[in-house]
Design a protein around this motif. Sequence first.
Motif, short mmCIF file in Angstrom:
data_model
loop_
_atom_site.label_atom_id
_atom_site.label_comp_id
_atom_site.label_asym_id
_atom_site.label_seq_id
_atom_site.Cartn_x
_atom_site.Cartn_y
_atom_site.Cartn_z
N THR A 40 0.72 -1.22 0.01
CA THR A 40 -0.02 0.23 -0.17
C THR A 40 0.87 1.31 0.06
O THR A 40 0.66 2.43 -0.74
CB THR A 40 -1.05 0.06 1.19
N VAL A 41 1.82 1.45 0.89
CA VAL A 41 2.76 2.44 0.91
C VAL A 41 3.42 2.57 -0.43
O VAL A 41 3.76 3.77 -0.88
CB VAL A 41 3.77 2.44 1.98
N ASN A 42 3.92 1.56 -0.96
CA ASN A 42 4.59 1.71 -2.30
C ASN A 42 3.66 2.32 -3.28
O ASN A 42 4.10 2.87 -4.24
CB ASN A 42 5.08 0.44 -2.82
N TRP A 43 2.22 1.86 -3.50
CA TRP A 43 1.36 2.27 -4.47
C TRP A 43 1.26 3.97 -4.28
O TRP A 43 0.83 4.64 -5.15
CB TRP A 43 0.25 1.54 -4.45
N ILE A 44 1.05 4.06 -2.59
CA ILE A 44 0.85 5.62 -2.38
C ILE A 44 2.13 6.29 -3.09
O ILE A 44 1.96 7.57 -3.73
CB ILE A 44 0.59 5.62 -1.08
N THR A 45 3.30 6.00 -2.91
CA THR A 45 4.38 6.66 -3.27
C THR A 45 4.36 6.76 -4.81
O THR A 45 4.92 7.91 -5.62
CB THR A 45 5.74 5.96 -2.74
#
Length: 75
Positions: A40-45
């Motif tokens: 999730t954090v990767n996709w937000i980034t």
Amino acid sequence: MPKLSTLYMATAAMNALSTILEFAKEKRDNKVLLLRAVTTVNWITITIMQLRWERQEALEAAEDEEGGTPERIEA
């Protein structure tokens, strides 16, 4: 055709929902939870990076059309 940032936002939202659902489980697997949270954090980034790139492209296009420096586009 939607912008890539829109597709990335949808992917980030689905991953966030998946993370929340994994967290809400009575017998959650902490490894799976961690992997989903990292994804999730990767996709937000990736989404933020794409939004910045699209904004920069819009600024450059406006500058080319006007022949000068355009006013700042607010998000």
